[in-house]
Design an enzyme around this catalytic site. Structure first.
Site, PDB file in Angstrom:
ATOM      1  N   GLU A   1     -12.454  12.652   2.209  1.00 23.20           N
ATOM      2  CA  GLU A   1     -12.768  13.397   1.167  1.00 23.20           C
ATOM      3  C   GLU A   1     -13.734  14.133   1.589  1.00 23.20           C
ATOM      4  OE1 GLU A   1     -14.282  11.372  -1.572  1.00 23.20           O
ATOM      5  OE2 GLU A   1     -14.203  12.371  -3.355  1.00 23.20           O
TER       6      GLU A   1
ATOM      7  N   SER B   1     -13.914   5.652  -8.219  1.00 26.41           N
ATOM      8  CA  SER B   1     -15.249   5.989  -9.724  1.00 26.41           C
ATOM      9  C   SER B   1     -15.162   5.026 -10.787  1.00 26.41           C
ATOM     10  CB  SER B   1     -16.273   6.826  -9.992  1.00 26.41           C
ATOM     11  OG  SER B   1     -16.288   7.532  -8.699  1.00 26.41           O
TER      12      SER B   1
END
Lengths: 380, 332
Positions: A219, A104
């Site tokens: 994830e 991110s």
């Protein structure tokens, strides 16, 4: 289990690290991995039995190793060269080397593929510049999985490349990022002229998006991994509070708790069912569904827990470093606030609903304005 | 124990589904006739595929199968809102007859020669002693009518059934009456246990109803165009369907767990979840079909009515949650 019994007879657990290394070398770490890489090429569903047999011996620290075990390892296994697998997997599993995730960015959250961190080739090396955010455990990490833009002239999904980033390299700067809980579990990571050898590239140049999908699927399964025990997970402290504080009970809370108990239980059963399916093969987009439920349940349960305790205090607002990622630790107030992140980290619940509706249910995507436009021409 | 379907269970599903695809195509037309049940279909299902004797041991001529197989049949019957008395005869009444060891009657049921019904309100909860014989399902097509008085199961050969206009037109209910001298004692029966067993299996039927509603709605929103796009491409629709899918995924796990475990917790959990999910998915199916969903000609209303009726049947979700309170440590 005979193989584990034999192993335990030959390997006293006096030294934690030596024991874990030996367990890895015996192929009893993650048994579905290939021989020589900590596994035996067995079916995934045997893992539970093996772990059970190792009860009472030195264990991994999942709070610190979660990203390495849950995300980096399956990606390295799927896309790494033989050399990369041999170099990274053993110390990753034993916990000698901690991993973090550089995905991110301030300008690329839900739209991860629009990320702007650049990697420019320079001979046998890549020079990386950019800023990453929401990086749990970067302050402990020896290595990171990194997605960077290697070609700004093609549409966004096609110009990405996946790397292993050396967190000790010059130009890597880790700064704590304080969260609504008061503590800093996350970091922002600044990358300035960081030089990475081409041998740290994972997968082909320009294939980073596909490699990252493997990481993200894993994830979501890791975050959505549900308690195997009935009444486990976030339900545990709520049931405890109900038992310990009869004076705080009310009909309203009981009705709400019974409803959410049922939802938690059917979610747990789906997790059991999903794990049975996963016993063969890789996690599919169905894992996204588990993460959606997990976020909602944690948020509702932790909210009810605060109400049930009828306590207006908060244990500690001081700005401190977290030792590990912990959804359940500390008090009810912390759990309530930390759970807010569950519907944001690892794909927001809104993005996950898009993924479910498009990949599982086959619904058409929204019209896209950014699909065929070179990344450098996108509005940002 | 596994929550997945075994190859044998999938074979049974295919056999039932293929037959229903072929023969169960006119439910909407049938429910407005004098005989809403499809007794020809029932004969084929019970005799050729042998579903009537699934839960009956081999010594009585049945298949000696487990509730897991019966659950698979119920999923398919729910998917087609099939108007056949499988649940009322081959699950509820059969369970009561098994309790008292009524071998002769069970043999008749197993071969598909006769159909039975337990004259207990379908709206009864497993957690209370039911009273009266109103709201009984399946008695109008039963050759063998059973009643329970003071914990004793009787056969009432001269029973009369008066049907009422029913919310679920595919499984109408009625009032059973019989004379006091008109009954044959069969033995003591644990009625709450029988109703609880029914509740555990009913969750599979509710799953089938929910799966049809979800799939039919998905098919519709992919082909219905408004604003020059399939309506299924709008996020407002997609997110709703993703949530419904997740509810159905969990209903599948709950149904499988209930028929595998049959424990009070597994049963109450499956009913508390699946009963509401079936209603919710059916309601959203009506909404997401827009105008056509509100018409008589579209079959979705049959599913809504089935879902709403079975939400009440054998304990409401609230009854089952209340029962859970003491089972999981959440009593007041």
């Amino acid at each position: 289990m005979d193989v584990v019994d034999d192993f335990l007879r030959d390997h006293p657990a006096d030294d934690r690290l030596e024991f874990l290394r030996a367990r890895f070398d015996a192929g009893l770490a993650w048994v579905h991995f290939p021989e020589g890489l900590g596994g035996r090429g067995w079916s995934r569903d045997l893992q539970q039995e093996v772990d059970e047999a190792f009860k009472g011996t030195p264990q991994l620290d999942f709070g610190v190793q979660a990203i390495g075990l849950g995300m980096a390892a399956p990606t390295i296994l799927a896309f790494g060269t033989e050399e990369q697998k041999r170099r990274f997997l053993r110390p990753l599993w034993t916990g000698e080397e901690i991993w973090c995730q550089l995905f991110s960015e301030p300008g690329a959250g839900s739209d991860l593929a629009t990320l702007a961190t650049r990697a420019v080739r320079d001979g046998d090396e890549w020079v990386v510049d950019g800023q990453k955010v929401w990086t749990s455990g970067a302050h402990h990490a020896r290595w990171a999985i990194l997605v960077a833009r290697t070609d700004p002239d093609v549409p966004k999904h096609r110009g990405l490349t996946y790397f292993v980033c050396d967190m000790h390299a010059p130009g890597v700067e880790v700064r704590p990022l304080r969260q609504i809980t008061g503590e800093a579990e996350f970091n922002e990571v600044f990358l300035t002229g960081v030089r990475l050898g081409d041998d740290l590239r994972l997968g082909q140049v320009g294939d980073g998006w596909r490699v990252a999908q493997t990481t993200l699927m894993n994830e979501r399964v890791a975050i959505g991994g549900n308690p195997v025990r009935r009444g486990g997970g976030m339900m545990g402290p709520v049931l405890d509070a109900w038992r310990e504080h009869p004076e705080h009970r009310s009909h309203d809370l009981q009705q709400r708790l019974l409803k959410i108990w049922v939802e938690a239980e059917v979610t747990r059963l789906s997790g059991v069912r999903l794990r049975e399916q996963l016993a063969v093969g890789q996690p599919g987009p169905e894992g996204s569904g588990m993460k959606l439920s997990f976020a909602k349940l944690n948020q509702e349960l932790s909210g009810i827990e605060v109400e049930l305790n009828r306590d207006l205090g908060y244990d500690d607002w001081s700005f401190r470093r977290s030792e590990s990622v912990d959804f359940f630790g500390r008090g009810p107030g912390y759990r309530y606030l930390r759970a807010k992140g569950n519907s944001i980290e690892g794909g927001t619940s809104e993005i996950l609903r898009n993924i479910v509706s498009e990949r599982v249910l086959g619904l058409p995507s929204e019209p896209r304005v950014d699909k065929d436009v070179p990344w450098k021409d996108l509005p940002r | 124990m596994t929550l997945l379907y075994s190859p044998d269970e999938e074979d049974l599903r295919s056999a039932v589904r293929d037959l229903l695809k072929d023969r169960c195509t006119d439910v909407l037309a049938r429910v407005e006739t004098a005989q809403p049940y499809d007794l020809d279909l029932w004969k084929t299902l019970s005799r050729e595929i042998g579903v009537a004797g699934l839960l009956i041991p081999e010594e009585y001529g049945g298949a000696g199968a487990t509730p897991r197989e019966a659950g698979v049949v119920l999923e398919e019957l729910g998917r087609f809102v099939a108007p056949v008395p499988f649940f009322t005869s081959s699950v509820l009444a059969t369970k009561a007859l098994l309790e008292v060891g009524a071998g002769e009657l069970l043999e008749r049921l197993a071969g598909g020669e006769a159909t039975a019904a337990l004259a207990v309100p379908f709206s009864a909860s497993p957690y209370r002693i039911p009273s009266g014989t109103a709201n009984v399902a399946g008695a109008d097509v039963a050759d063998i009518v059973l009643v329970v008085e003071d914990g004793v199961l009787y056969q009432v050969p001269g029973a009369r059934v008066e049907l009422v206009s029913s919310l679920d037109m595919t499984r109408p209910v009625g009032t059973v009456s019989y004379g006091s001298g008109d009954k044959v004692r069969l033995g003591e029966v644990d009625l709450p246990g029988v109703l609880g067993f029914g509740a555990a299996l009913l969750a599979s039927e509710q799953l089938g109803v929910a799966e049809w509603c979800l799939q039919t709605t998905l098919d519709y929103v992919k082909t219905r165009y408004q604003f020059a796009r399939p309506v299924g491409s709008f996020q407002a629709i997609k997110h709703r369907l993703a949530d419904l899918w997740l509810d159905v995924v969990r209903a599948r796990a709950a149904a499988r767990n209930a028929v595998s475990e049959l424990s009070p917790i597994a049963t109450a959990t499956a009913q508390a979840w699946n009963a509401d999910v079936a209603v919710h998915v059916a309601e959203d199916a009506v909404q997401l079909h827009g105008g056509i969903g509100m018409t008589w000609e579209h079959p979705v209303h049959l599913y809504l009515k089935r879902a709403k009726a079975t939400q009440i049947a054998l304990g409401t979700p609230g009854d089952h949650r209340e029962a859970l309170a003491s089972l999981v440590g959440l009593e007041m």
